[in-house]
Design an enzyme around this catalytic site. Structure first.
Site, short mmCIF file in Angstrom:
data_model
loop_
_atom_site.label_atom_id
_atom_site.label_comp_id
_atom_site.label_asym_id
_atom_site.label_seq_id
_atom_site.Cartn_x
_atom_site.Cartn_y
_atom_site.Cartn_z
N GLY A 3 0.80 -1.24 0.00
CA GLY A 3 0.00 0.00 0.00
C GLY A 3 0.82 1.28 0.00
N CYS A 42 -5.20 -9.56 -3.30
CA CYS A 42 -4.65 -8.31 -2.79
C CYS A 42 -5.37 -7.17 -3.50
CB CYS A 42 -3.15 -8.28 -3.12
SG CYS A 42 -2.40 -6.68 -2.81
N ASN A 43 -6.04 -6.34 -2.71
CA ASN A 43 -6.78 -5.22 -3.29
C ASN A 43 -5.85 -4.22 -3.96
OD1 ASN A 43 -9.81 -5.30 -2.13
ND2 ASN A 43 -8.40 -6.21 -0.68
N CYS A 67 -8.95 -4.43 2.22
CA CYS A 67 -7.57 -4.91 2.17
C CYS A 67 -7.65 -6.30 2.79
CB CYS A 67 -6.66 -4.01 2.98
SG CYS A 67 -5.04 -4.75 3.29
N1 DGL Z 1 -3.40 -7.25 1.49
C1 DGL Z 1 -3.17 -6.33 0.46
C2 DGL Z 1 -4.40 -5.60 0.03
O1 DGL Z 1 -5.45 -6.21 0.02
C3 DGL Z 1 -1.87 -5.53 0.50
C4 DGL Z 1 -1.58 -4.83 1.77
C5 DGL Z 1 -0.21 -4.15 1.79
O2 DGL Z 1 0.79 -4.85 1.67
O3 DGL Z 1 -0.18 -2.93 1.92
O4 DGL Z 1 -4.38 -4.47 -0.36
#
Ligand code: DGL
Length: 267
Positions: A51, A81-82, A190
């Site tokens: 992010g 992963c969003n 997320c």
């Molecule tokens: N879990 C991920 C998402 O859904 C990435 C989170 C990250 O590493 O900042 O965005």
């Protein structure tokens, strides 16, 4: 694009990736729905948190991971992963010879058509929020839904570092929730955030929160089924991380209990 998968090689794995343990919130649900599949999971823990990364960096990581999955002959890749779905999907989608499932694009029609829901808050990483991907995708399906977007920059590290029960987690969750106006539901946008469900539930009723991976897992199953890509016998699941395998096992406990350490893989 033509997919190479045929009925003769349906045992090729479904591959998942995320910056760390977040994608397991999706993986665990898909595995429950499709227990006969073979699986790969890559947690890019060396480059976490996604992010905070630029578009160029995120596209670079995604290509490396996709090339690895290509070598491993994945039949489908799940962007669990969003952040990568928001920032890299458009750049990658036509470049690989397997199915690609991006979480945001997959779940937005379900979020746009929830009964009696007119105002949604979306909590996500800074990169997802800056892309406005949720708001854009939801409005494609229903332009009358109001979407309030807010980032929670600290939550991914809190989860990865195993601090979900700390006072810092409690304070930061409160601080973010206090900034949200009155809405009908709050989307945990997320894949790391469902690890904080217990803390979130201290401030608002649990049914205020939506974990989009519920819709996502079902959509993946439906699509693989419709395409005739489903396997009929489980043989293996393999986990890889780009740093700290021990930490991955510790932080993942709430969503998936690994039988052994993931393999360290630097791409
Ligand atoms: N879990 C991920 C998402 O859904 C990435 C989170 C990250 O590493 O900042 O965005």
């Amino acid at each position: 694009m033509e997919y190479k998968t045929t009925l003769n090689n349906i045992n090729r794995p479904i591959a998942f990736f995320d910056s760390g343990v977040g994608g397991l919130t999706v993986f665990s649900k898909v595995k429950k729905l499709l227990p006969k599949e073979n699986y790969l999971y890559f947690g890019d823990t060396k480059n976490m948190p996604y992010g905070e990364k630029s578009e160029e960096e995120l596209v670079g990581y995604a290509h490396k991971i996709f090339k690895f999955f290509e070598k491993e002959e994945a039949k489908a890749v799940v962007m669990a992963c969003n952040t990568t779905s928001a920032v890299t999907y458009e750049k990658l989608k036509d470049k690989y010879n397997f199915k690609i499932y991006p979480i945001i694009q997959s779940v937005s029609s379900s979020l746009a058509s929830l009964d009696g829901i007119n105002k949604l808050a979306v909590i996500a990483t800074p990169a997802t929020i800056n892309s406005h991907a949720y708001s854009r995708e939801i409005k494609k399906h229903n332009s009358s839904v109001e979407v309030f977007e807010i980032s929670a920059p600290k939550w991914v590290r809190i989860v990865e570092e195993g601090r979900i029960n700390s006072s810092e987690a409690l304070d930061d969750v409160k601080e973010i929730l206090d900034k949200i106006p009155k809405v009908d539901k709050i989307v945990l946008a997320c894949t790391h955030y469902p690890y904080l469900s217990e803390v979130l539930g201290k401030f608002l009723p649990p049914d205020m929160f939506i974990d989009p991976s519920l819709y996502f897992a079902q959509n993946i199953k439906n699509d693989l089924e419709k395409s005739g890509f489903l396997n009929n016998k489980f043989e293996y699941e393999k986990f890889y991380v780009s740093s700290s395998p021990e930490n991955f096992v510790k932080s993942s406990q709430l969503f998936y209990k690994l039988n052994s350490l993931p393999e360290l893989k630097i791409l």
